[in-house]
Design an enzyme around this catalytic site. Sequence first.
Site, PDB file in Angstrom:
ATOM      1  N   HIS A 206      -7.547 -27.307  45.829  1.00 15.78           N
ATOM      2  CA  HIS A 206      -7.180 -28.372  45.350  1.00 15.78           C
ATOM      3  C   HIS A 206      -6.034 -28.292  43.942  1.00 15.78           C
ATOM      4  CE1 HIS A 206     -10.455 -27.145  42.584  1.00 15.78           C
ATOM      5  NE2 HIS A 206      -9.816 -27.597  41.791  1.00 15.78           N
ATOM      6  N   ASP A 236     -11.417 -25.224  50.396  1.00 14.98           N
ATOM      7  CA  ASP A 236     -10.729 -25.378  48.890  1.00 14.98           C
ATOM      8  C   ASP A 236      -9.961 -23.931  48.614  1.00 14.98           C
ATOM      9  OD1 ASP A 236      -9.780 -26.186  46.777  1.00 14.98           O
ATOM     10  OD2 ASP A 236     -11.820 -26.590  45.922  1.00 14.98           O
ATOM     11  N   GLY A 317      -9.984 -26.780  34.319  1.00 15.83           N
ATOM     12  CA  GLY A 317      -9.418 -25.721  33.976  1.00 15.83           C
ATOM     13  C   GLY A 317      -9.802 -24.255  34.593  1.00 15.83           C
ATOM     14  N   SER A 319     -10.777 -23.910  37.643  1.00 14.21           N
ATOM     15  CA  SER A 319     -10.838 -24.160  38.963  1.00 14.21           C
ATOM     16  C   SER A 319      -9.848 -22.863  39.640  1.00 14.21           C
ATOM     17  CB  SER A 319      -9.702 -25.375  39.264  1.00 14.21           C
ATOM     18  OG  SER A 319     -10.629 -26.535  39.681  1.00 14.21           O
ATOM     19  N   SER A 334     -14.608 -23.860  42.925  1.00 20.59           N
ATOM     20  CA  SER A 334     -14.237 -25.221  43.487  1.00 20.59           C
ATOM     21  C   SER A 334     -14.416 -26.573  42.388  1.00 20.59           C
ATOM     22  CB  SER A 334     -14.836 -25.402  44.783  1.00 20.59           C
ATOM     23  OG  SER A 334     -14.443 -26.562  45.349  1.00 20.59           O
TER      24      SER A 334
END
Length: 453
Positions: A206, A236, A317, A319, A334
Amino acid sequence: MRHARRRMVRRVARLAAVGGLLVGGTMVTRAVASEPPDVPAAPRTLAQTASGAGAGLVSELGDERTAGHWVGADGRPVVAVTDERTAETVRRAGAGAKVVRHSMSELRSATSTLRSAPRVPGTAWALDYRSNEVVVRGDRTVSTSDWSRLTGVAEGIGGFVRMERTDGEFTTRLNGAVPILSTAGRCSAGFNVTDGRSEFILTAGHCGPTGSVWFRDGGGDRQVGKTVAGSFPGDDFSLVEYANGKAGDGADVVAVGDGKGVRITGTGEPAVGQRVFRSGSTSGLRDGQVTALDATVNYPEGTVTGLIETDVCAEPGDSGGPMFSEGVALGVTSGGNGDCAKGGTTFFQPLPEAMESLGVRLIVAGQQGSGPGAAPSAPAAGGGAPGAAAPGAEAPVTGVEGSTLLARLTDRRNVGPGLLVVAGSLMALVATRWIRAEADRKAYRRHYSATWG
């Protein structure tokens, strides 16, 4: 003769006290200069062994007789089974057994029914092996009518589907270890991987679509690379190819903050109950436990399935940041809900599935001049490539639980024996000095009395 013996005894006592001071001081110095023996360079548990043993038993016995496995409080594997006969088989194999009502086939059938229902953003569900339930959660964005409709679906499945409301919102954590930036926002570098020709960052899908260009700084002066493949929603994960094709030195290290890092020695699959660590550019190093597997999350952007559910906190941040345990790579961040002030639930994309889909393999310590399973140590000198997201490549690598000088001095496990030797030696030295002074005073009084009689 008697006085000579006393002088000899005092002299030996003083020498022994001085020797004790030297020995104790050496013990303290060595304890401070080295890593504490009970705090290994990389946090270690018995989870990897327990996970493998539990997974092997579940695979052997099948989905109709088992309902998952987890790591018990004592570090041993526990397997959920549907009958006492299977429980005996598990116990003979050296694992714990818990007899439950519903098999893995029933649990998975329930999640299949939930997936086929109308999608409700802000909801998530996962298999809770320990309670033998499917847990469905709804965040604060889910309306009363949508929650009521989903509750009806759950009731139709059976009493082993548990409905829970949760605080916050289930969102992707866009905005790790090392931060990487693009026009889409900020993410965190995950793990370095290779296809045998080029080297890449494996991060969250993402974070940005194929073609996204990533930089190491907000000014766009230090380009990291470009996203060349990925999958989101559904999965993801994504692949960022380094601008010069190479990750640089320290590619097998993930950063954990404060100039520290942990070497990655392999990849694996987690077990429920396993202690895990996550690193992110926003909230740094955090730890917790795996709480469920095969989780589904209905983000606003779409549904992602097959995730790892944990109680580790994360914030925007983080991720794409790495999740690992015992130097073994497990997944990339995720999304989730909550924050690191109040806590929350965080989901991770499993690493093996992502690598298999992308056709890459992990860059591990053995490929960087270290043997398999090597403990974290300093990466090769020379630094990484410009913008390299080899986390920790620019700093010495130590354990994630590195301690300060003060902590080591006050840790009785490390310097206690040395401090005891020093204290005892000082007391002995003071005692010999006092005995000598007292003897001198008595001798003086005797001489004074004889003189003035």
